[in-house]
Design a protein around this motif. Structure first.
Motif, PDB file in Angstrom:
ATOM      1  N   MET A 144       0.835  -1.179   0.000  1.00 36.58           N
ATOM      2  CA  MET A 144       0.000   0.000   0.000  1.00 36.58           C
ATOM      3  C   MET A 144       0.878   1.239   0.000  1.00 36.58           C
ATOM      4  N   GLU A 145       0.480   2.230  -0.738  1.00 38.42           N
ATOM      5  CA  GLU A 145       1.225   3.470  -0.800  1.00 38.42           C
ATOM      6  C   GLU A 145       0.929   4.328   0.421  1.00 38.42           C
ATOM      7  N   TRP A 146       1.856   5.241   0.743  1.00 36.91           N
ATOM      8  CA  TRP A 146       1.737   6.067   1.945  1.00 36.91           C
ATOM      9  C   TRP A 146       0.483   6.932   1.927  1.00 36.91           C
ATOM     10  N   PHE A 147       0.051   7.387   0.754  1.00 43.75           N
ATOM     11  CA  PHE A 147      -1.122   8.258   0.686  1.00 43.75           C
ATOM     12  C   PHE A 147      -2.406   7.497   0.973  1.00 43.75           C
ATOM     13  N   SER A 148      -2.342   6.168   0.943  1.00 37.95           N
ATOM     14  CA  SER A 148      -3.512   5.363   1.300  1.00 37.95           C
ATOM     15  C   SER A 148      -3.907   5.586   2.757  1.00 37.95           C
ATOM     16  N   PHE A 149      -2.916   5.911   3.595  1.00 43.12           N
ATOM     17  CA  PHE A 149      -3.210   6.191   5.000  1.00 43.12           C
ATOM     18  C   PHE A 149      -4.186   7.353   5.105  1.00 43.12           C
ATOM     19  N   PHE A 150      -3.899   8.448   4.397  1.00 43.01           N
ATOM     20  CA  PHE A 150      -4.731   9.645   4.485  1.00 43.01           C
ATOM     21  C   PHE A 150      -6.044   9.520   3.723  1.00 43.01           C
ATOM     22  N   LEU A 151      -6.070   8.689   2.712  1.00 41.61           N
ATOM     23  CA  LEU A 151      -7.270   8.566   1.888  1.00 41.61           C
ATOM     24  C   LEU A 151      -8.137   7.364   2.250  1.00 41.61           C
ATOM     25  N   LEU A 152      -7.584   6.400   2.981  1.00 39.62           N
ATOM     26  CA  LEU A 152      -8.366   5.220   3.362  1.00 39.62           C
ATOM     27  C   LEU A 152      -8.414   4.997   4.870  1.00 39.62           C
ATOM     28  N   SER A 153      -7.283   4.750   5.483  1.00 43.58           N
ATOM     29  CA  SER A 153      -7.238   4.323   6.884  1.00 43.58           C
ATOM     30  C   SER A 153      -7.748   5.385   7.850  1.00 43.58           C
ATOM     31  N   PHE A 154      -7.266   6.599   7.719  1.00 47.57           N
ATOM     32  CA  PHE A 154      -7.669   7.679   8.633  1.00 47.57           C
ATOM     33  C   PHE A 154      -9.171   7.977   8.538  1.00 47.57           C
ATOM     34  N   PRO A 155      -9.729   8.216   7.320  1.00 45.17           N
ATOM     35  CA  PRO A 155     -11.175   8.485   7.254  1.00 45.17           C
ATOM     36  C   PRO A 155     -12.026   7.294   7.692  1.00 45.17           C
ATOM     37  N   GLU A 156     -11.561   6.089   7.385  1.00 41.57           N
ATOM     38  CA  GLU A 156     -12.311   4.895   7.785  1.00 41.57           C
ATOM     39  C   GLU A 156     -12.398   4.813   9.313  1.00 41.57           C
ATOM     40  N   ALA A 157     -11.288   5.031   9.992  1.00 35.89           N
ATOM     41  CA  ALA A 157     -11.272   4.992  11.457  1.00 35.89           C
ATOM     42  C   ALA A 157     -12.179   6.077  12.036  1.00 35.89           C
ATOM     43  N   PHE A 158     -12.091   7.271  11.477  1.00 40.77           N
ATOM     44  CA  PHE A 158     -12.906   8.379  11.977  1.00 40.77           C
ATOM     45  C   PHE A 158     -14.393   8.089  11.799  1.00 40.77           C
ATOM     46  N   LEU A 159     -14.773   7.610  10.623  1.00 39.83           N
ATOM     47  CA  LEU A 159     -16.188   7.351  10.352  1.00 39.83           C
ATOM     48  C   LEU A 159     -16.725   6.175  11.167  1.00 39.83           C
ATOM     49  N   MET A 160     -15.922   5.143  11.351  1.00 38.94           N
ATOM     50  CA  MET A 160     -16.355   4.015  12.184  1.00 38.94           C
ATOM     51  C   MET A 160     -16.643   4.488  13.602  1.00 38.94           C
ATOM     52  N   LEU A 161     -15.745   5.319  14.130  1.00 40.94           N
ATOM     53  CA  LEU A 161     -15.914   5.835  15.488  1.00 40.94           C
ATOM     54  C   LEU A 161     -17.096   6.798  15.552  1.00 40.94           C
ATOM     55  N   ALA A 162     -17.225   7.679  14.570  1.00 39.68           N
ATOM     56  CA  ALA A 162     -18.309   8.664  14.570  1.00 39.68           C
ATOM     57  C   ALA A 162     -19.678   7.993  14.506  1.00 39.68           C
ATOM     58  N   VAL A 163     -19.824   6.990  13.650  1.00 48.11           N
ATOM     59  CA  VAL A 163     -21.106   6.291  13.544  1.00 48.11           C
ATOM     60  C   VAL A 163     -21.413   5.558  14.848  1.00 48.11           C
ATOM     61  N   SER A 164     -20.416   4.914  15.428  1.00 48.10           N
ATOM     62  CA  SER A 164     -20.632   4.214  16.704  1.00 48.10           C
ATOM     63  C   SER A 164     -21.031   5.201  17.793  1.00 48.10           C
ATOM     64  N   PHE A 165     -20.337   6.336  17.873  1.00 43.62           N
ATOM     65  CA  PHE A 165     -20.675   7.349  18.872  1.00 43.62           C
ATOM     66  C   PHE A 165     -22.095   7.876  18.646  1.00 43.62           C
ATOM     67  N   ALA A 166     -22.426   8.202  17.412  1.00 41.06           N
ATOM     68  CA  ALA A 166     -23.752   8.738  17.113  1.00 41.06           C
ATOM     69  C   ALA A 166     -24.837   7.730  17.473  1.00 41.06           C
ATOM     70  N   LEU A 167     -24.597   6.479  17.161  1.00 40.08           N
ATOM     71  CA  LEU A 167     -25.576   5.430  17.443  1.00 40.08           C
ATOM     72  C   LEU A 167     -25.783   5.238  18.942  1.00 40.08           C
ATOM     73  N   LEU A 168     -24.740   5.467  19.715  1.00 37.81           N
ATOM     74  CA  LEU A 168     -24.829   5.294  21.164  1.00 37.81           C
ATOM     75  C   LEU A 168     -25.156   6.599  21.895  1.00 37.81           C
ATOM     76  N   GLY A 169     -25.327   7.682  21.152  1.00 38.82           N
ATOM     77  CA  GLY A 169     -25.690   8.953  21.767  1.00 38.82           C
ATOM     78  C   GLY A 169     -24.522   9.690  22.401  1.00 38.82           C
ATOM     79  N   ILE A 170     -23.303   9.372  22.016  1.00 35.71           N
ATOM     80  CA  ILE A 170     -22.117  10.057  22.534  1.00 35.71           C
ATOM     81  C   ILE A 170     -21.843  11.240  21.610  1.00 35.71           C
ATOM     82  N   SER A 171     -21.633  12.409  22.187  1.00 37.05           N
ATOM     83  CA  SER A 171     -21.460  13.630  21.403  1.00 37.05           C
ATOM     84  C   SER A 171     -20.199  13.587  20.540  1.00 37.05           C
ATOM     85  N   ILE A 172     -20.389  13.868  19.263  1.00 44.65           N
ATOM     86  CA  ILE A 172     -19.257  13.932  18.339  1.00 44.65           C
ATOM     87  C   ILE A 172     -18.584  15.298  18.448  1.00 44.65           C
ATOM     88  N   LYS A 173     -19.392  16.358  18.578  1.00 46.39           N
ATOM     89  CA  LYS A 173     -18.834  17.712  18.673  1.00 46.39           C
ATOM     90  C   LYS A 173     -17.908  17.860  19.873  1.00 46.39           C
TER      91      LYS A 173
END
Length: 152
Positions: A1-30
């Motif tokens: 995997m190329e280094w830019f895959s981190f910024f275009l795949l891994s980082f957003p994927e981690a953020f969105l997985m956490l954000a959806v889980s937080f939103a679903l459980l009522g934990i504030s994202i802001k």
């Protein structure tokens, strides 16, 4: 995997997985935005690094464990809460990958996607990032929150 895959795949994927889980459980994202970004950078880095060194069946278990432990460390949740949040995120990730990657591989062969970094990034955006973002918007728009007794 190329280094830019981190910024275009891994980082957003981690953020969105956490954000959806937080939103679903009522934990504030802001209120947790800065720690969520730190978490996403750390977890995305671990997931990106593991993609270089591991291709066996234990990698998802290691990823889930790291995901949960980082939640515990960064957000000061109990370990059970970290694993519940992690499992929710991973269930959504696997669900979207299975549901959307299979039809995509009927159009573009998997070998071709795996061989091209830009096709891999495009496939990740189409099968994971966009569906997770839409899920997050729907959860927040309709205030869909689940109550789990163990999270009290």
């Amino acid at each position: 995997m190329e280094w830019f895959s981190f910024f275009l795949l891994s980082f957003p994927e981690a953020f969105l997985m956490l954000a959806v889980s937080f939103a679903l459980l009522g934990i504030s994202i802001k209120e947790n935005l800065k720690p969520m970004i730190i978490f996403s950078l750390l977890y995305g880095g671990v997931a990106f690094t593991l993609s270089f060194y591991m291709m066996d069946s234990i990698k998802p278990l290691i990823n889930l464990t790291v995901f949960a432990l980082l939640i515990v460390i960064i957000f000061h949740f109990k370990i059970l809460h970290g694993f519940i949040i992690g499992i929710i995120g991973f269930i959504l990730l696997v669900f979207f990958e299975i549901i959307l990657l299979l039809p995509l591989t009927q159009i573009i062969p998997f070998e071709q996607i795996a061989a091209s970094p830009w096709l891999r990034i495009l496939a990740g955006i189409m099968t994971i990032h966009i569906p997770l973002l839409v899920t997050l918007i729907v959860i927040q728009r309709f205030k869909l929150v689940i109550k789990i007794p163990l999270l009290k």
